[in-house]
Design a protein around this motif. Structure first.
Motif, mmCIF file in Angstrom:
data_model
loop_
_atom_site.group_PDB
_atom_site.id
_atom_site.type_symbol
_atom_site.label_atom_id
_atom_site.label_comp_id
_atom_site.label_asym_id
_atom_site.label_seq_id
_atom_site.Cartn_x
_atom_site.Cartn_y
_atom_site.Cartn_z
ATOM 1 N N ASN A 68 -44.486 5.107 46.523
ATOM 2 C CA ASN A 68 -44.215 4.279 47.929
ATOM 3 C C ASN A 68 -42.618 4.157 48.125
ATOM 4 N N GLY A 69 -41.924 4.814 47.524
ATOM 5 C CA GLY A 69 -40.217 4.716 48.096
ATOM 6 C C GLY A 69 -39.747 4.235 46.716
ATOM 7 N N SER A 70 -40.321 3.378 46.137
ATOM 8 C CA SER A 70 -39.632 2.559 45.067
ATOM 9 C C SER A 70 -40.265 2.901 43.510
ATOM 10 N N ASP A 71 -41.753 3.158 43.825
ATOM 11 C CA ASP A 71 -42.412 3.482 42.490
ATOM 12 C C ASP A 71 -42.655 4.705 42.216
ATOM 13 N N PHE A 72 -42.551 5.202 40.996
ATOM 14 C CA PHE A 72 -42.913 6.624 40.833
ATOM 15 C C PHE A 72 -43.747 6.688 39.521
ATOM 16 N N VAL A 73 -44.665 7.885 39.568
ATOM 17 C CA VAL A 73 -45.416 8.192 38.386
ATOM 18 C C VAL A 73 -45.159 9.603 37.989
ATOM 19 N N ALA A 74 -45.432 9.831 36.787
ATOM 20 C CA ALA A 74 -45.249 11.211 36.129
ATOM 21 C C ALA A 74 -46.405 11.384 35.237
ATOM 22 N N TYR A 75 -46.824 12.805 35.496
ATOM 23 C CA TYR A 75 -48.084 13.244 34.444
ATOM 24 C C TYR A 75 -47.440 14.711 33.831
ATOM 25 N N GLU A 102 -61.657 23.781 36.150
ATOM 26 C CA GLU A 102 -61.914 23.339 37.582
ATOM 27 C C GLU A 102 -62.083 21.830 37.505
ATOM 28 N N SER A 103 -61.544 20.918 36.634
ATOM 29 C CA SER A 103 -61.497 19.706 36.513
ATOM 30 C C SER A 103 -60.229 19.115 37.253
ATOM 31 N N GLU A 104 -60.721 17.932 37.836
ATOM 32 C CA GLU A 104 -59.443 17.445 38.829
ATOM 33 C C GLU A 104 -59.415 16.022 38.116
ATOM 34 N N TYR A 105 -57.928 15.502 38.415
ATOM 35 C CA TYR A 105 -57.638 14.296 37.786
ATOM 36 C C TYR A 105 -56.793 13.639 39.304
ATOM 37 N N GLY A 106 -57.069 12.113 39.153
ATOM 38 C CA GLY A 106 -56.251 11.367 40.131
ATOM 39 C C GLY A 106 -55.011 11.315 39.749
ATOM 40 N N VAL A 107 -54.143 11.122 40.601
ATOM 41 C CA VAL A 107 -52.741 10.950 40.544
ATOM 42 C C VAL A 107 -52.032 9.869 41.420
ATOM 43 N N ALA A 114 -57.016 9.522 35.847
ATOM 44 C CA ALA A 114 -58.362 9.296 35.482
ATOM 45 C C ALA A 114 -59.218 10.773 36.013
ATOM 46 N N PRO A 115 -59.988 10.981 35.416
ATOM 47 C CA PRO A 115 -60.852 12.232 35.657
ATOM 48 C C PRO A 115 -61.585 11.956 37.037
ATOM 49 N N GLN A 116 -61.463 13.084 37.727
ATOM 50 C CA GLN A 116 -62.354 12.852 38.959
ATOM 51 C C GLN A 116 -63.613 13.777 39.078
ATOM 52 N N CYS A 122 -61.483 12.685 29.352
ATOM 53 C CA CYS A 122 -59.968 12.718 28.864
ATOM 54 C C CYS A 122 -59.197 12.453 30.301
ATOM 55 N N PRO A 123 -58.279 11.560 30.284
ATOM 56 C CA PRO A 123 -57.464 11.573 31.485
ATOM 57 C C PRO A 123 -56.197 12.529 31.207
ATOM 58 N N ALA A 124 -55.567 12.702 32.401
ATOM 59 C CA ALA A 124 -54.138 13.584 32.563
ATOM 60 C C ALA A 124 -53.248 12.649 31.545
ATOM 61 N N ILE A 125 -52.335 13.281 30.932
ATOM 62 C CA ILE A 125 -51.195 12.498 30.428
ATOM 63 C C ILE A 125 -50.152 12.046 31.297
#
Length: 141
Positions: A68-75, A102-107, A114-116, A122-125
């Motif tokens: 959002n301009g100030s918060d970051f996430v990393a996987y 073909e598994s998908e994970y939310g970012v 979280a797995p989608q 198992c979630p993405a790291i």
């Protein structure tokens, strides 16, 4: 009598709750301590909300997303099943996808990789991201 019934139902509901996700077989953390500067021209895309950049590091590379301009996430781009030689791809600005199964994970913030895809637990790291001025520090602690 109503009070006892409510207490009994509350206890019964509490005991009936359980977590079905057994994450014992999941890769939950990998060693990483990466620092970079947002003024680096290679990181220009991550300076805007929704922007992202793929960095070297981790097991298969690291995806850094500006939420959002100030918060970051990393996987980590390692497929959570751990049985794929290819790194995950980032699709539609919200999904990490493992090409092998073909598994998908939310970012995103609060999503935690979280797995989608149904049947995957198992979630993405996800790594911790700290921003100090223009410096970004990505760690597993």
């Amino acid at each position: 009598m109503i009070k006892k019934t409510l207490i009994f139902l509350s206890i019964l509901a509490f005991l009936g709750c359980s977590v079905n996700d057994n994450l014992d077989g999941c890769i939950q953390s990998l060693p990483l301590n990466l620092t970079t500067d947002l003024n680096n021209p290679e990181l220009i895309n991550v300076n805007v909300p929704g922007g992202y950049v793929e960095l070297s590091g981790g097991s298969k590379g690291v995806l850094l997303v500006n939420v959002n301009g100030s918060d970051f996430v990393a996987y980590d781009k390692l497929c959570p099943a751990g049985d794929c030689d290819s790194p995950m791809t980032f699709e539609n600005g919200i999904i990490l996808k493992c090409q092998c199964d073909e598994s998908e994970y939310g970012v995103g913030k609060g999503i935690g990789g979280a797995p989608q895809t149904e049947g995957f637990i198992c979630p993405a790291i996800e790594y911790n991201v700290t921003k100090i001025g223009t410096a970004i520090r990505i760690t597993n602690f």
